[in-house]
Design an enzyme around this catalytic site. Structure first.
Site, PDB file in Angstrom:
ATOM      1  N   ASP A 184       0.831  -1.207   0.000  1.00 48.99           N
ATOM      2  CA  ASP A 184       0.000   0.000   0.000  1.00 48.99           C
ATOM      3  C   ASP A 184       0.865   1.256   0.000  1.00 48.99           C
ATOM      4  O   ASP A 184       2.048   1.228   0.338  1.00 48.99           O
ATOM      5  CB  ASP A 184      -0.945   0.011   1.205  1.00 48.99           C
ATOM      6  CG  ASP A 184      -0.213  -0.114   2.538  1.00 48.99           C
ATOM      7  OD1 ASP A 184       0.805  -0.838   2.600  1.00 48.99           O
ATOM      8  OD2 ASP A 184      -0.637   0.519   3.517  1.00 48.99           O
TER       9      ASP A 184
ATOM     10  N   GLU B 177      -0.678  -1.873   5.260  1.00 47.17           N
ATOM     11  CA  GLU B 177       0.184  -1.803   6.451  1.00 47.17           C
ATOM     12  C   GLU B 177       0.147  -0.421   7.078  1.00 47.17           C
ATOM     13  O   GLU B 177       0.280  -0.274   8.294  1.00 47.17           O
ATOM     14  CB  GLU B 177       1.621  -2.173   6.070  1.00 47.17           C
ATOM     15  CG  GLU B 177       2.586  -2.256   7.261  1.00 47.17           C
ATOM     16  CD  GLU B 177       3.145  -0.898   7.708  1.00 47.17           C
ATOM     17  OE1 GLU B 177       3.446  -0.744   8.913  1.00 47.17           O
ATOM     18  OE2 GLU B 177       3.261  -0.008   6.840  1.00 47.17           O
TER      19      GLU B 177
END
Length: 392
Positions: free
Chosen positions: A79, A137
């Site tokens: 991400d 995350e």
């Protein structure tokens, strides 16, 4: 293993190309759509078994070696962050306001390179590799926990992972055999005072003054309630009390973060914050609302597995220095994996060569030296094969 390193050297340009593609097309936490598709297609082309939508947007891929043996998991996050990129790279983000400013593009490119290399050496593999491509995350509650709950670690014997560090010298590896990264909690306190005219403070309960006292009183928790031999951080990062220049605000809100390196101190911090808030507000006759959200737990490496991976790192030609590091107070949801299975998480130096003061992670001009990718890949790939050989 020399053949494995040669394979990765030959894949180096492709690994860099993957990183640049991912960097150009970043996606925010919990909003990842195209990135997991790209990852899944890459593994499918290698003939790996693939599971998508794991725990949300996560991807699992499985490579079975020609021989029976243990199952090794390798994890990379994918991400990005809500940051407007200012690097002016040729492959700068095309998604305005979204940027890979923490190296997750590099993590994913590294793991895909490892997957392709190990696939070429599957006739030497004594076991199964699980490639854990994790979403989200950067934003609690994160992607690790739901992926674990969705079966990411089923049958896994050990897990390895790394984080590229732009402020750590290239060719350097940092490790720690116990607590590496802190727990990451957040809090929000709303003070309900009694607003009024700025010229008549005697008729009010000044929420701004009370909240300011709270900010000050909080600092005594770390300095006077926490054991000096333990680590803790309490940072107030937001203070809101918006209103006209001549009106004392009815409410004030503060937000911040708490970081600790063990559960005992973590419990103490929350308890002491509650006590300080109650006492401060009682003195002023104000009411309050206190929200404390537990984020990622402390990341605790396993000693034997950490030492094993560092022994592997010593054999990687590009690695010039290996150091045991002090813990850092940043959080990381890789900690959830290490609560379930043995393993380790280490740092790979990625400071751009020739740069004395590299931009930090989460900065709009953040960048990494792409030579770090193949170094990380060699450590992860060889650790996988060596672990299988020793435990077949």
């Amino acid at each position: 293993m020399d053949n494995l390193f040669t394979t990765l050297d030959n894949l180096n340009e492709e690994i860099i190309s993957i990183r640049r593609h991912l960097h150009k097309h970043p996606e925010l936490s919990f909003e990842e759509v195209e990135t997991p598709k790209y990852i899944a297609e890459f593994h499918e082309q290698l003939g790996h078994e693939v599971k998508t939508g794991v725990g949300g947007n996560g991807v699992l891929a499985y490579l079975k070696g020609d021989y029976e043996g243990p199952t090794v998991a390798l994890r990379a996050d994918f991400d990005a962050l809500p940051i407007h990129e200012e690097t002016n790279l040729e492959f700068q983000s095309v998604n305005d306001g979204v940027m890979h400013a923490c190296g997750h593009d590099g993590h994913t490119a590294t793991l895909l390179g490892v997957a392709k290399a190990l696939n070429k050496h599957k006739d030497e593999l004594h076991g199964t590799v699980v490639f854990i491509h994790q979403h989200a995350e950067e934003l609690p509650p994160g992607g690790a926990k739901p992926m674990i709950e969705d079966g990411a670690l089923e049958g896994v014997d050990v897990i390895f992972g790394t984080h590229l560090q732009a402020q750590m010298p290239l060719y350097e590896i940092n490790y720690r055999t116990d607590e590496l990264q802190a727990s990451s909690d957040s809090f929000e306190v709303t003070i309900f005072g009694k607003g009024g005219h700025g010229a008549m403070p005697q008729d009010t309960k000044d929420s701004i003054l009370i909240a300011s006292q709270l900010v000050d009183n909080f600092q005594q928790i770390v300095s006077r309630r926490v054991n000096p031999l333990q680590s803790a951080v309490l940072s107030v990062c937001s203070f809101e009390a918006i209103g006209p220049y001549n009106v004392i605000a009815n409410t004030a809100k503060i937000k911040g973060t708490v970081r600790t390196l063990n559960e005992e101190t973590r419990e103490l911090m929350e308890q002491e914050m509650q006590r300080v808030i109650e006492g401060t507000c009682h003195l002023s006759g104000a009411d309050f609302e206190f929200k404390y959200d537990r984020g990622y737990p402390v990341l605790i490496n396993h000693k034997e597995e950490t030492e094993f991976v560092m022994e592997v790192a010593e054999t990687v030609p590009e690695v010039q220095e290996i150091k045991e590091t002090e813990p850092i107070m940043g959080g990381e949801d890789y900690s959830y994996y290490l609560q379930e299975v043995k393993g380790t998480y280490f740092f790979t130096g990625a400071q751009p060569e020739g740069t004395k003061n590299p931009y930090p992670h989460h900065h709009p001009k953040f960048d990494i030296d792409e030579k770090s990718l193949v170094i990380a890949a060699k450590i992860l790939a060889k650790s996988t094969m060596e672990y299988m050989s020793k435990n077949k």
